[in-house]
Design a protein around this motif. Structure first.
Motif, mmCIF file in Angstrom:
data_model
loop_
_atom_site.group_PDB
_atom_site.id
_atom_site.type_symbol
_atom_site.label_atom_id
_atom_site.label_comp_id
_atom_site.label_asym_id
_atom_site.label_seq_id
_atom_site.Cartn_x
_atom_site.Cartn_y
_atom_site.Cartn_z
ATOM 1 N N LEU A 107 0.830 -1.215 0.000
ATOM 2 C CA LEU A 107 0.000 0.000 0.000
ATOM 3 C C LEU A 107 0.861 1.259 0.000
ATOM 4 C CD1 LEU A 107 -2.857 -1.083 2.422
ATOM 5 C CD2 LEU A 107 -2.965 -0.835 -0.062
ATOM 6 N N ARG A 108 1.962 1.242 0.751
ATOM 7 C CA ARG A 108 2.872 2.404 0.753
ATOM 8 C C ARG A 108 3.464 2.620 -0.639
ATOM 9 N NH1 ARG A 108 8.320 2.543 1.178
ATOM 10 N NH2 ARG A 108 8.429 0.428 1.978
ATOM 11 N N LEU A 109 3.900 1.542 -1.281
ATOM 12 C CA LEU A 109 4.501 1.666 -2.608
ATOM 13 C C LEU A 109 3.486 2.104 -3.657
ATOM 14 C CD1 LEU A 109 6.829 -1.446 -2.494
ATOM 15 C CD2 LEU A 109 7.513 0.960 -2.369
ATOM 16 N N ARG A 110 2.264 1.609 -3.564
ATOM 17 C CA ARG A 110 1.215 2.053 -4.493
ATOM 18 C C ARG A 110 0.921 3.533 -4.308
ATOM 19 N NH1 ARG A 110 -3.433 -2.660 -4.084
ATOM 20 N NH2 ARG A 110 -2.271 -4.313 -5.115
ATOM 21 N N ARG A 111 0.865 3.973 -3.053
ATOM 22 C CA ARG A 111 0.605 5.389 -2.764
ATOM 23 C C ARG A 111 1.730 6.271 -3.307
ATOM 24 N NH1 ARG A 111 -0.418 4.618 2.264
ATOM 25 N NH2 ARG A 111 1.693 5.008 2.994
ATOM 26 N N LEU A 112 2.986 5.840 -3.127
ATOM 27 C CA LEU A 112 4.120 6.606 -3.654
ATOM 28 C C LEU A 112 4.089 6.668 -5.177
ATOM 29 C CD1 LEU A 112 7.003 5.322 -1.363
ATOM 30 C CD2 LEU A 112 6.048 7.634 -1.426
ATOM 31 N N ARG A 113 3.744 5.549 -5.806
ATOM 32 C CA ARG A 113 3.668 5.516 -7.272
ATOM 33 C C ARG A 113 2.571 6.451 -7.780
ATOM 34 N NH1 ARG A 113 2.443 -0.155 -10.006
ATOM 35 N NH2 ARG A 113 0.471 0.228 -8.954
ATOM 36 N N ALA A 114 1.423 6.438 -7.113
ATOM 37 C CA ALA A 114 0.326 7.321 -7.518
ATOM 38 C C ALA A 114 0.700 8.785 -7.313
ATOM 39 C CB ALA A 114 -0.933 6.986 -6.726
ATOM 40 N N ARG A 115 1.387 9.071 -6.226
ATOM 41 C CA ARG A 115 1.813 10.451 -5.959
ATOM 42 C C ARG A 115 2.789 10.935 -7.026
ATOM 43 N NH1 ARG A 115 3.969 10.705 -0.311
ATOM 44 N NH2 ARG A 115 1.831 10.129 0.163
ATOM 45 N N ARG A 116 3.706 10.047 -7.442
ATOM 46 C CA ARG A 116 4.656 10.419 -8.494
ATOM 47 C C ARG A 116 3.947 10.633 -9.830
ATOM 48 N NH1 ARG A 116 7.655 5.842 -7.411
ATOM 49 N NH2 ARG A 116 8.556 6.143 -5.380
ATOM 50 N N ALA A 117 2.948 9.815 -10.107
ATOM 51 C CA ALA A 117 2.212 9.928 -11.371
ATOM 52 C C ALA A 117 1.397 11.212 -11.430
ATOM 53 C CB ALA A 117 1.293 8.725 -11.548
ATOM 54 N N HIS A 118 0.966 11.709 -10.295
ATOM 55 C CA HIS A 118 0.166 12.928 -10.240
ATOM 56 C C HIS A 118 0.940 14.064 -9.594
ATOM 57 C CE1 HIS A 118 -2.803 9.657 -10.488
ATOM 58 N NE2 HIS A 118 -3.353 10.471 -11.360
ATOM 59 N N GLY A 119 2.238 14.073 -9.793
ATOM 60 C CA GLY A 119 3.115 15.069 -9.191
ATOM 61 C C GLY A 119 2.993 16.432 -9.852
ATOM 62 N N PRO A 120 3.968 17.300 -9.622
ATOM 63 C CA PRO A 120 3.918 18.680 -10.135
ATOM 64 C C PRO A 120 3.779 18.771 -11.652
ATOM 65 C CG PRO A 120 5.773 18.364 -8.654
ATOM 66 C CD PRO A 120 5.137 17.037 -8.843
ATOM 67 N N ALA A 121 4.398 17.880 -12.401
ATOM 68 C CA ALA A 121 4.313 17.938 -13.868
ATOM 69 C C ALA A 121 2.871 17.676 -14.330
ATOM 70 C CB ALA A 121 5.264 16.917 -14.483
ATOM 71 N N ALA A 122 2.157 16.803 -13.654
ATOM 72 C CA ALA A 122 0.778 16.486 -14.037
ATOM 73 C C ALA A 122 -0.146 17.668 -13.758
ATOM 74 C CB ALA A 122 0.306 15.257 -13.283
ATOM 75 N N ARG A 123 0.176 18.453 -12.743
ATOM 76 C CA ARG A 123 -0.682 19.600 -12.399
ATOM 77 C C ARG A 123 -0.518 20.768 -13.375
ATOM 78 N NH1 ARG A 123 1.261 19.854 -6.513
ATOM 79 N NH2 ARG A 123 1.182 17.634 -6.191
ATOM 80 N N LEU A 124 0.595 20.811 -14.076
ATOM 81 C CA LEU A 124 0.834 21.907 -15.018
ATOM 82 C C LEU A 124 -0.044 21.790 -16.251
ATOM 83 C CD1 LEU A 124 4.702 22.217 -14.871
ATOM 84 C CD2 LEU A 124 3.014 23.695 -13.793
ATOM 85 N N GLY A 125 -0.360 20.597 -16.657
ATOM 86 C CA GLY A 125 -1.094 20.374 -17.898
ATOM 87 C C GLY A 125 -2.530 20.434 -17.701
#
Length: 125
Positions: A107-125
């Motif tokens: 669960l920790r690794l899934r949460r980290l992966r999801a956070r990376r996928a929706h990180g700052p670069a995803a918010r710019l677009g």
């Protein structure tokens, strides 16, 4: 102990990359509890995961306890490149049996992966 010195469940051959994530991680089609004296092999068989898959989950739960860099620790423990290790890890955390084996780690690794996928670069677009 290095991963290369551990035996694969049932003496199975090393799977090819094209065989898919379940075979790469040694997942069996019918997980059964094997009453062998080796606890790791018995646990792996019961969960339908390979000893490598369980070793990766265990490593992710404790790698920070060593003073060495994680990439070096991966290379020494599993005899894998960091890239290959993370490919296997990402496939592994998607398997339901991995969550049964190490729920907090998965669960920790899934949460980290999801956070990376929706990180700052995803918010710019």
């Amino acid at each position: 102990m290095r991963w290369s010195s551990l035996s694969r469940p049932g003496g199975a051959r090393r799977p090819k990359l094209s065989e898919g994530p379940a075979s790469l991680l040694g997942m069996t089609t019918s997980p059964m509890l094997d009453p062998t004296p080796d606890a790791a092999a018995a646990r792996a068989d019961a969960l339908g995961l390979s000893e490598l898959a369980l070793a990766i989950l265990d490593f992710e739960g404790r790698w920070w306890q060593t003073p060495e860099a994680k990439d070096r620790q991966i290379r020494e423990t599993f005899d894998l490149t960091a890239v290959r290790y993370y490919q296997l890890l990402n496939r592994l955390i998607d398997l339901p049996t991995a969550r049964e084996a190490a729920p907090l780690v998965v669960l920790r690794l899934r949460r980290l992966r999801a956070r990376r996928a929706h990180g700052p670069a995803a918010r710019l677009g």
